[in-house]
Design a protein around this motif. Sequence first.
Motif, short mmCIF file in Angstrom:
data_model
loop_
_atom_site.label_atom_id
_atom_site.label_comp_id
_atom_site.label_asym_id
_atom_site.label_seq_id
_atom_site.Cartn_x
_atom_site.Cartn_y
_atom_site.Cartn_z
N LEU A 179 0.81 -1.22 0.00
CA LEU A 179 0.00 0.00 0.00
C LEU A 179 0.85 1.28 0.00
O LEU A 179 0.54 2.22 -0.75
CB LEU A 179 -0.94 0.00 1.20
CG LEU A 179 -2.00 1.11 1.21
CD1 LEU A 179 -3.06 0.83 0.14
CD2 LEU A 179 -2.66 1.21 2.58
N GLN A 237 2.02 2.21 -3.43
CA GLN A 237 0.94 2.76 -4.23
C GLN A 237 0.69 4.23 -3.87
O GLN A 237 0.46 5.07 -4.74
CB GLN A 237 -0.35 1.96 -3.99
CG GLN A 237 -0.28 0.51 -4.44
CD GLN A 237 -1.54 -0.25 -4.06
OE1 GLN A 237 -2.62 0.32 -3.98
NE2 GLN A 237 -1.39 -1.55 -3.81
N ALA A 238 0.76 4.54 -2.57
CA ALA A 238 0.55 5.92 -2.12
C ALA A 238 1.64 6.84 -2.63
O ALA A 238 1.37 7.99 -3.01
CB ALA A 238 0.48 5.96 -0.59
N LEU A 248 0.97 7.42 -6.31
CA LEU A 248 -0.20 8.28 -6.47
C LEU A 248 0.13 9.72 -6.11
O LEU A 248 -0.33 10.66 -6.79
CB LEU A 248 -1.34 7.76 -5.59
CG LEU A 248 -2.69 8.47 -5.73
CD1 LEU A 248 -3.18 8.44 -7.18
CD2 LEU A 248 -3.73 7.83 -4.80
N LEU A 261 -3.37 10.51 1.20
CA LEU A 261 -3.57 9.47 0.19
C LEU A 261 -3.33 8.08 0.78
O LEU A 261 -4.02 7.12 0.44
CB LEU A 261 -2.66 9.72 -1.01
CG LEU A 261 -3.00 10.95 -1.85
CD1 LEU A 261 -1.96 11.14 -2.95
CD2 LEU A 261 -4.40 10.83 -2.46
N LEU A 286 -6.20 5.27 0.68
CA LEU A 286 -6.02 3.94 0.08
C LEU A 286 -6.25 2.83 1.09
O LEU A 286 -6.79 1.77 0.74
CB LEU A 286 -4.61 3.84 -0.51
CG LEU A 286 -4.32 4.68 -1.76
CD1 LEU A 286 -2.86 4.56 -2.16
CD2 LEU A 286 -5.23 4.26 -2.91
N SER A 287 -5.85 3.05 2.33
CA SER A 287 -6.05 2.03 3.37
C SER A 287 -7.54 1.82 3.63
O SER A 287 -8.00 0.69 3.87
CB SER A 287 -5.33 2.40 4.66
OG SER A 287 -5.94 3.50 5.30
N LEU A 298 -10.00 2.34 1.42
CA LEU A 298 -10.55 1.64 0.26
C LEU A 298 -10.18 0.17 0.29
O LEU A 298 -11.00 -0.71 -0.02
CB LEU A 298 -10.02 2.30 -1.02
CG LEU A 298 -10.49 3.73 -1.26
CD1 LEU A 298 -9.80 4.31 -2.48
CD2 LEU A 298 -12.00 3.80 -1.44
N GLN A 299 -8.93 -0.13 0.69
CA GLN A 299 -8.50 -1.52 0.79
C GLN A 299 -9.26 -2.25 1.89
O GLN A 299 -9.62 -3.42 1.76
CB GLN A 299 -6.99 -1.58 1.07
CG GLN A 299 -6.40 -2.98 1.09
CD GLN A 299 -6.46 -3.65 -0.28
OE1 GLN A 299 -6.18 -3.01 -1.28
NE2 GLN A 299 -6.83 -4.91 -0.31
#
Length: 249
Positions: free
Chosen positions: A116, A119-120, A123, A237, A241-242, A244-245
């Motif tokens: 994760l 990805q952050a 992004l 972000l 993302l966390s 959403l995951q």
Amino acid sequence: MRSNNPVLSKFADTARNTLGLDAATPMTVAGTAGKAGVLLLVLAFSSALTWQQVSAGRVELITPAMLIGGIGGFILAMVTAFKPMWARWTAPLYASLEGVFLGGISALYNLRFAGLPQQAVLLTIGVAAGVFVLYRFRILRATEGFKRMMMAAMMGIMLFYLISFVLGFFGVNIGYFTSSGMLAIGINLAIAGVAALNLVLDFDRIEEGVRMGAPKAMEWFAAFGLMVTLIWLYLELLRLLSRLQGRRD
């Protein structure tokens, strides 16, 4: 020359008061970008060191890293905000401590959601680059209306975090920081959007400083201001993302 990033606002005031100093070598956009690159490298290096230690099994370092990096970075940020001409020394120290903090918190998120943080990071780079392109082609502009809107949004966010912090002392949990609900995601997305748009104000203030002929030493302070916004954007972000995951799991 007012920015909703308090660091860049201080920069604007200092730029006014130091006009005429170091006039032979005024600040430039390229010089500021170069110093921002140096700070990002320092941040990445210290973050990678912390990450490597945790990856090697030293999970107990996460909490100390977050405490030392977070508190130390905050103190240096305050010192730099009040002493802008010290930025050439305090900004790299700030970047190194924030790197320790980000390495710790990123490792913590990675323990729950592997991959994760990477990805952050991607992004954050993508969002920052996108905002810069939109600003460069004047699609996004720091008009007076835009500045007023951002000021109102920033004040709202500050009050939201402050109230949440105070209520926490009384055992009242509003649920935002632990929730993966749609409301929390929506608020998180809005805050991340404000952080991204704050870059427009930062870019505008830097260009204004160049036009005013601010001294070259202020490049470090301007680069430091950008770092503050980018770190804030990354953290928002990462949290988004966390969430959403978490909803997918």
